[in-house]
Design an enzyme around this catalytic site. Structure first.
Site, short mmCIF file in Angstrom:
data_model
loop_
_atom_site.label_atom_id
_atom_site.label_comp_id
_atom_site.label_asym_id
_atom_site.label_seq_id
_atom_site.Cartn_x
_atom_site.Cartn_y
_atom_site.Cartn_z
N TYR A 69 0.83 -1.20 0.00
CA TYR A 69 0.00 0.00 0.00
C TYR A 69 0.87 1.26 0.00
CZ TYR A 69 -3.64 -3.32 1.37
OH TYR A 69 -4.52 -4.38 1.42
N HIS A 90 -10.10 1.06 7.16
CA HIS A 90 -10.39 2.28 6.41
C HIS A 90 -9.63 3.49 6.95
CE1 HIS A 90 -14.50 0.83 4.62
NE2 HIS A 90 -13.46 0.14 4.21
N LYS A 108 -17.58 2.72 2.27
CA LYS A 108 -18.47 2.87 3.42
C LYS A 108 -18.38 1.65 4.32
CE LYS A 108 -21.58 0.64 0.50
NZ LYS A 108 -20.39 -0.03 0.06
N ARG A 176 -15.06 -12.33 5.67
CA ARG A 176 -15.06 -10.96 6.17
C ARG A 176 -16.37 -10.63 6.88
NH1 ARG A 176 -17.57 -6.66 4.41
NH2 ARG A 176 -18.27 -7.72 2.51
#
Length: 341
Positions: A69, A90, A108, A176
């Protein structure tokens, strides 16, 4: 507030070059949509595994795969990052991108809880860079039209909002959806849709009541919530990952009521009942629907804005405050909650 980074310089940026952080299933939907938005391109994808990033890149015609990342957010040919990792990451990943000088569109809910969302908004303001929650439903023509007409008072004040989002999945502790560490469960995964919808129409509730069925892995598998507002309005909402629900939304006003046909979060038809008559309003959704939020994000990035008036920071924070209040009586805590205290 104007941006100061090379990724966001007002009219100087003609094309917004996107990078995807986390090549999961939702990222595939984004990759398909971004290519249909004029003035946008998909330049890079980042994963913890270079092989996974390379596989995604080959399938979606992405020029540069990155094996971390950090490499993605430091890519000089990326202007904006779409954060598509699980809920629990997030905050970390959005702030990583912002501190590296990238605008951010984050899946979201914006974060695990309101404290994390506030930290993300603060980083956005400090860096002078755009941040928006990718609540794609807000930007769809039908939902946008309903919001505008309701706020204009076409049918008087809102008295009730009813909305649900439930689907049937098989229990899998490795998934998940059923992993508490990743922010799994119905509330954050699909409950955020009806809560965000009610927030759009009524704002933040004065009081919250809720009930949930907690599963073997500790996540909420089904839940319902009653939100009460200072003006007397109420929202009755529910979500589930173990049963399919109608997935409709109704808004009851003083002089009529509206129904967003299923699925309300991607509705193309609104039924209006008023004065003894029924009107049908149909709306087209070209592509998969993600295009509208990407268009809004790109426009705001070019304008040098740090947020969108359609999904401002404070509203994303308000949604998460409501989600926090909903789960508090259940004793439901995510491992990531402690890190943000």
């Amino acid at each position: 507030m104007e941006a100061h980074s090379s990724s966001q310089r007002g009219d100087e940026v003609k094309e917004v070059r996107w990078g995807i952080l986390g090549p999961g299933s939702i990222a595939r939907t984004f990759a398909e949509a971004v290519k249909r938005v004029p003035g946008c391109s998909l330049s890079a994808v980042g994963s913890r595994s270079f092989e996974r990033a390379a596989d995604f890149a080959s399938k979606h015609d992405v020029e540069r795969p990155h094996g971390s990342y950090l490499e993605l957010v430091n890519d000089p040919d990326v202007d904006a990052v779409y954060v598509a990792t699980p809920h629990a990451f997030h905050c970390e990943h959005a702030i990583l991108a912002l501190r590296a000088g990238k605008a951010v569109l984050c899946e979201k809910p914006l974060a695990l809880n309101a404290r994390q969302a506030e930290a993300m908004a603060r980083a956005s303001r400090e860096e002078g860079l755009f941040l928006m929650e990718a609540m794609w439903t807000r930007f769809l023509p039908a939902v946008k039209w309903v919001g505008e007409r309701v706020r204009a008072g076409d049918w008087g004040e809102v008295k009730f909002v009813y909305a649900d989002f439930g689907f049937r999945s098989s229990f899998d502790p490795a998934s998940r959806l059923y992993d508490l560490r990743l922010g799994g469960g119905a509330l954050l995964d699909v409950g955020v849709y009806p809560v965000s919808f009610a927030t759009m129409l009524l704002g933040e509730p004065e009081s919250v009541s809720s009930a949930a069925e907690l599963g073997l892995s500790g996540v909420d598998e089904s839940s319902s919530y009653l939100l009460a507002y200072a003006n007397g309005a109420q929202a009755l909402l529910s979500s589930s990952i173990i049963v399919a629900t109608p997935q409709e939304a109704r808004i009851v006003c003083e002089r009529g009521w509206l129904r967003l046909k299923a699925p309300f979060f991607r509705s193309t038809s609104v039924e209006v009942h008023s004065g003894g008559e029924v009107e049908m309003h149909d709306f087209a959704i070209p592509g998969n629907g993600f295009e509208f939020q990407i268009e809004e994000a790109a426009a705001r990035i070019r304008a040098g804005a740090v947020e969108s008036s359609m999904m401002p920071h404070q509203e994303s924070v308000a949604v998460l405050r409501t989600l926090d209040r909903i789960r508090e009586p259940w004793g439901l805590k995510y491992p990531g909650d402690e890190a943000s205290e």
